[in-house]
Write a protein that holds these residues in place. Sequence first.
Motif, short mmCIF file in Angstrom:
data_model
loop_
_atom_site.label_atom_id
_atom_site.label_comp_id
_atom_site.label_asym_id
_atom_site.label_seq_id
_atom_site.Cartn_x
_atom_site.Cartn_y
_atom_site.Cartn_z
N LEU A 79 -14.32 -18.82 -19.44
CA LEU A 79 -14.86 -19.96 -18.72
C LEU A 79 -15.95 -19.41 -17.82
N LEU A 80 -17.11 -20.04 -17.82
CA LEU A 80 -18.25 -19.54 -17.05
C LEU A 80 -18.85 -20.70 -16.26
N ASP A 81 -19.03 -20.49 -14.95
CA ASP A 81 -19.57 -21.54 -14.07
C ASP A 81 -20.71 -20.95 -13.25
N ALA A 82 -21.93 -21.39 -13.52
CA ALA A 82 -23.11 -20.84 -12.85
C ALA A 82 -23.64 -21.81 -11.81
N ASP A 83 -23.71 -21.35 -10.56
CA ASP A 83 -24.35 -22.13 -9.50
C ASP A 83 -25.83 -21.80 -9.36
N GLU A 84 -26.27 -20.74 -10.02
CA GLU A 84 -27.67 -20.35 -9.98
C GLU A 84 -28.06 -19.83 -11.36
N ARG A 85 -29.37 -19.77 -11.60
CA ARG A 85 -29.81 -19.23 -12.89
C ARG A 85 -29.40 -17.78 -13.03
N LEU A 86 -28.85 -17.44 -14.19
CA LEU A 86 -28.58 -16.04 -14.49
C LEU A 86 -29.88 -15.33 -14.82
N VAL A 87 -29.87 -14.01 -14.71
CA VAL A 87 -31.05 -13.24 -15.06
C VAL A 87 -31.34 -13.35 -16.55
N ILE A 88 -32.61 -13.20 -16.90
CA ILE A 88 -33.02 -13.21 -18.30
C ILE A 88 -32.43 -11.98 -18.98
N GLN A 89 -31.86 -12.18 -20.15
CA GLN A 89 -31.15 -11.08 -20.81
C GLN A 89 -31.17 -11.25 -22.32
N VAL A 90 -30.71 -10.20 -22.99
CA VAL A 90 -30.53 -10.24 -24.43
C VAL A 90 -29.30 -9.39 -24.75
N LYS A 193 -34.84 -7.30 -12.32
CA LYS A 193 -34.15 -6.33 -11.49
C LYS A 193 -33.33 -6.96 -10.36
N LYS A 194 -33.57 -8.25 -10.09
CA LYS A 194 -32.83 -8.97 -9.06
C LYS A 194 -32.43 -10.34 -9.57
N THR A 195 -31.31 -10.84 -9.06
CA THR A 195 -30.91 -12.21 -9.37
C THR A 195 -31.77 -13.18 -8.56
N VAL A 196 -31.63 -14.46 -8.86
CA VAL A 196 -32.37 -15.49 -8.13
C VAL A 196 -32.06 -15.43 -6.64
N SER A 197 -30.81 -15.10 -6.27
CA SER A 197 -30.42 -15.04 -4.86
C SER A 197 -30.63 -13.67 -4.24
#
Length: 317
Positions: A79-90, A193-197
Amino acid sequence: MIYKLKQNRVSRTYKGGSRIDRFTQEVCVKKGMYPEDWTASATSVKNSSGMTEGIGITESGEKITDIIGHDILPILVKLLDADERLVIQVHPTVNFSQRYLNSSFGKTECWYFLDCSPDAHIYLGFKPDITIERWRNAIQNENSKELLDMLWHIPVHKGDFVFVDGGMPHAIGGGCFMIELQEPSDFMFVAEKKTVSGVNIPDYRLDMGLGFENSLIAYNYQGYTAEKLREKYISHPTIVKNGVCHVLGAEQTDKFTFDILCGNASCSPGRKYAVAVVLSGQGRICGKASKQGDRFFICDETPLICGDTSFKVAICR
């Protein structure tokens, strides 16, 4: 055998988790950022403090790794709950993992959205004519805006389903609560290199120790039009026959399947292990009393469903 699963929160670098609490009617017992519940997992990961997390545990205290013994659980359900955008990834493909990571698993995944804020969205796939050179330069310049501009911005809603191949660049936006079904690894290459927060991403997430140039070849640079991307990777499943909705299977991947059952519907696992997540209502699974938010690990048993018309269960296997 059927085992009811306990809470299994895992720390991440992004904010979220409150919708998991509401869905399961359990309060997170850990302090900090724990936006994921690794519901059924034989996969472990070390957090930023060096502590090992991730192995699922049953209500009676048994670890999933003890239940399966020397066997391999070929899926990981979260279960995944995001309050902010996750970093761009692959995430890597199986071929990449075999060549560079000494693993027979990549990290192809899929998402079924349980709830979304009105402006919820994801970023998925390259637009046409994106080159490795342009992608490399934007990462090196730490230009998140340019990176995001190269991906498709896609609104998502409750009930949507998204399939994400290994090699597909992506970022989950804030306001997304989902079931994530994936290959059993935590492999990823991160483009920021950093999250949105403002949280620093650990160095090993940037290139997994393989070097920057090798991280770049983990991406599939095939470009899509918006229409082709939606056609191939995005759907809104509906119940189609006898209370059964087939969401994902061999027509798209050989790695896992995803079905949704309603009321008194049933299905055969077809595989040795299955995971059930109760989406709504009350009923019984393999004779076990079940309600919204309950999660079960099923071994060698047909997940027979019995409940009222509001009883809806996701079956991952």
